[in-house]
Design a protein around this motif. Structure first.
Motif, PDB file in Angstrom:
ATOM      1  N   ALA A 175      58.745  73.126  62.130  1.00 54.20           N
ATOM      2  CA  ALA A 175      58.886  72.841  60.886  1.00 54.20           C
ATOM      3  C   ALA A 175      58.229  71.626  60.184  1.00 54.20           C
ATOM      4  O   ALA A 175      57.887  71.452  59.160  1.00 54.20           O
ATOM      5  CB  ALA A 175      60.341  73.126  60.483  1.00 54.20           C
ATOM      6  N   LEU A 176      58.495  70.508  60.899  1.00 56.06           N
ATOM      7  CA  LEU A 176      58.162  69.154  60.398  1.00 56.06           C
ATOM      8  C   LEU A 176      56.866  68.638  60.920  1.00 56.06           C
ATOM      9  O   LEU A 176      56.275  67.613  60.348  1.00 56.06           O
ATOM     10  CB  LEU A 176      59.222  68.172  60.944  1.00 56.06           C
ATOM     11  CG  LEU A 176      60.519  68.529  60.245  1.00 56.06           C
ATOM     12  CD1 LEU A 176      61.735  67.487  60.878  1.00 56.06           C
ATOM     13  CD2 LEU A 176      60.684  68.597  58.748  1.00 56.06           C
ATOM     14  N   ALA A 204      64.835  69.998  59.396  1.00 55.28           N
ATOM     15  CA  ALA A 204      64.159  71.042  59.590  1.00 55.28           C
ATOM     16  C   ALA A 204      64.590  72.452  58.885  1.00 55.28           C
ATOM     17  O   ALA A 204      63.991  73.322  58.733  1.00 55.28           O
ATOM     18  CB  ALA A 204      64.005  71.199  61.131  1.00 55.28           C
ATOM     19  N   MET A 263      55.299  71.057  53.160  1.00 53.24           N
ATOM     20  CA  MET A 263      54.267  71.697  53.800  1.00 53.24           C
ATOM     21  C   MET A 263      53.411  71.998  52.476  1.00 53.24           C
ATOM     22  O   MET A 263      52.138  71.720  52.420  1.00 53.24           O
ATOM     23  CB  MET A 263      54.701  73.346  54.119  1.00 53.24           C
ATOM     24  CG  MET A 263      53.504  74.118  54.554  1.00 53.24           C
ATOM     25  SD  MET A 263      54.162  75.519  55.120  1.00 53.24           S
ATOM     26  CE  MET A 263      52.495  76.230  55.683  1.00 53.24           C
ATOM     27  N   ASP A 279      65.258  74.810  53.872  1.00 58.72           N
ATOM     28  CA  ASP A 279      64.035  75.339  53.452  1.00 58.72           C
ATOM     29  C   ASP A 279      63.302  74.720  52.300  1.00 58.72           C
ATOM     30  O   ASP A 279      62.366  74.803  52.203  1.00 58.72           O
ATOM     31  CB  ASP A 279      64.307  76.741  53.068  1.00 58.72           C
ATOM     32  CG  ASP A 279      64.751  77.728  54.282  1.00 58.72           C
ATOM     33  OD1 ASP A 279      64.419  77.553  55.154  1.00 58.72           O
ATOM     34  OD2 ASP A 279      65.643  78.391  53.975  1.00 58.72           O
ATOM     35  N   THR A 281      61.601  71.416  53.840  1.00 59.24           N
ATOM     36  CA  THR A 281      60.328  71.689  54.582  1.00 59.24           C
ATOM     37  C   THR A 281      59.163  72.594  53.843  1.00 59.24           C
ATOM     38  O   THR A 281      58.069  72.414  54.116  1.00 59.24           O
ATOM     39  CB  THR A 281      60.824  72.660  55.717  1.00 59.24           C
ATOM     40  OG1 THR A 281      61.590  73.879  55.300  1.00 59.24           O
ATOM     41  CG2 THR A 281      61.583  71.821  56.813  1.00 59.24           C
TER      42      THR A 281
END
Length: 497
Positions: A369-370, A90, A100, A93, A96
């Protein structure tokens, strides 16, 4: 904003002493692999005793007692390993951010396939819980108004910790990124409004191109500008903090309507309950330990009450998450920890525990984040494109959002940096004109906050698809501009090397 893994109770001395290792083995939650440099699977972790008895002491039934102790220890270590790996993932950067973006593109593709489009639209409009009190929300509304509160809670926790112990403590260091953030908000608004002057409905999206997605921006900075030093990364982080704070204010002031002010008292009561019970968990741990589950459940109830109060008052309820994060204490307790946390040479009363803000941030970061952000991106961009067609090329909302992000953000930030330099403020150490321009351009990556503002501004409007696609186009264009400007130079350097 990027967060920290594990769920420790106190900081462990970085000297890998045997007493610390044995203590961490007794209770893996007290051990922070990231700070000490050890992983839970490190052989040193297996060198300690499983309890506080002397090494020559044997249980009454050695075989049975030892196997039970080993099983418990292995279960705890496996759980600690899993949470550590999840938290590290998580914190990455790049991973994640790409995850996303992949979810957002998957939503866009599936929404436009004849086999999956109708089903996805039906799923987004599905009402999973037919609750009283106006809570008969669709699945997409629950994600936007409910699940996203977790992300805003982590944002509030990050702001609280940065203000108490991070970069926001030094007023001299934060002045330049604060001014840059203001410029990066003002110029996109100006560009968007100029392009939508003749369209009053389109003007509702004036705040859509003002946000910077910190996870994507940091990941792109590391990939495309690898020579950018820690000072530039800290500058981007601080700028993004102010950018998020401005975004929260824009949502509160520009996209909330105070319909029933009386419910604000309910929200206030919920926040008071949250604050008192969260603070109680950080004081006199031994005294409160039997009541800890009740305190945590009470704090959760207070947070839900604050959320519902804002919801009924007409203010976007995710702002309750920010308020809860800002009200969570960051001071660490030096009280005695739970039985079994004593270490050799350290009195129990001097064991330093993590603050509630740190513990909560580390617990919620993987979920935010996940799970939260990818799901939100998936449903936000699951929009049909058949109604747009070639008309998108002349759509003012689309171009206002795209140019606001890809042109307005870097122009506004760089202008303020130049003006501030003339006023005597220093740029980040090690920055050059080239990497500073690249950093400003990468601030045009919008996503999370821009998606949310677009959904608030154009709920039920045909302009929503144009705004969301504008966010996607402006973000991708910002990355491509930096890539085109930096990759040829890196290729030449590789050839010479």
């Amino acid at each position: 904003m990027p967060p920290t893994p594990t769920f420790p109770t106190f900081q462990v001395n970085s000297h890998r002493q045997d007493c610390d290792d044995s203590n961490s083995q007794r209770n893996p939650k007290l051990f922070n692999p990231r700070r000490s440099g050890l992983q839970p699977s490190d052989p040193q972790l297996n060198s300690g005793q499983s309890d506080s008895k002397p090494s020559n002491a044997q249980p009454s039934s050695p075989q049975r007692g030892q196997s039970g102790s080993d099983r418990d220890r292995h279960k705890r270590l496996h759980l600690s390993n899993f949470f550590t790996a999840l938290s590290s993932l998580a914190e990455n950067d790049r991973i994640t951010g790409l995850f996303m973006m992949a979810c957002a593109l998957a939503g866009l593709i599936l929404a436009n396939l004849p086999e999956t489009g109708p089903g996805l639209n039906a799923l987004a409009a599905w009402i999973p819980l037919d609750l009283p009190g106006g809570l008969d929300l669709s699945l997409k509304d629950w994600i936007q108004d409910g699940l996203l509160t977790i992300f805003f809670l982590t944002m509030g926790l990050d702001l609280r910790q940065e203000a108490a112990t991070g970069t926001l403590r030094d007023h001299k260091q934060v002045l330049l990124p604060m001014l840059a953030a203001l410029g990066g908000v003002a110029v996109p608004i100006l560009i968007y409004c100029l392009l939508n002057l003749g369209s009053p409905p389109g003007l509702r999206g004036w705040a859509v191109p003002t946000a910077t997605d910190v996870a994507f921006s940091l990941a792109a900075l590391q990939l495309l500008l690898p020579k950018a030093g820690p000072a530039l990364q800290a500058f981007l982080m601080t700028l993004a903090i102010f950018d998020d704070l401005i975004g929260v204010l824009l949502i509160a002031l520009g996209y909330s309507s105070l319909g029933q002010p009386g419910w604000l008292l309910v929200c206030l009561v919920g926040l008071v309950v949250w604050t008192l019970l969260v603070r109680a968990t950080s004081r006199s741990f031994r005294l409160w330990r039997p009541l800890m589950p009740l305190f945590l459940l009470g704090a959760l109830a207070g947070g839900l009450l604050a959320w519902y109060g804002l919801f009924k008052a007409g203010i976007h309820p995710v702002l309750a998450g920010v308020a809860m994060g800002l009200l969570t204490p960051v001071a660490r307790s030096n009280e005695a920890g739970p039985p079994g946390t004593e270490t050799a040479g350290i009195e129990p009363s001097h064991v330093q525990t993590s603050s509630p803000a740190e513990q909560l941030d580390r617990l919620l970061t993987p979920l935010s984040a996940l799970v939260v952000l990818p799901v939100f991106a998936f449903f936000s961009l699951s929009i049909p494109l058949d109604q747009l067609g070639p008309g998108l090329l002349t759509d003012r909302v689309f171009w206002g959002t795209t140019l606001g992000l890809a042109l307005g953000k870097p122009l506004g930030i760089m202008t303020m940096v130049i003006l501030a330099s003339h006023l005597g403020l220093r740029r980040p150490a090690g920055s050059t004109t080239g990497n500073m321009i690249g950093l400003c351009q990468l601030c045009g990556i919008g996503f999370t906050m821009s998606f949310l503002i677009a959904n608030l501004a154009f709920a039920g409007s045909p302009h929503l698809q144009s705004a969301l696609l504008g966010v996607l186009a402006g973000s991708v264009l910002s990355v491509l501009i930096v890539a085109v400007g930096t990759i040829p130079g890196r290729l030449r350097s590789a050839r010479h090397a």
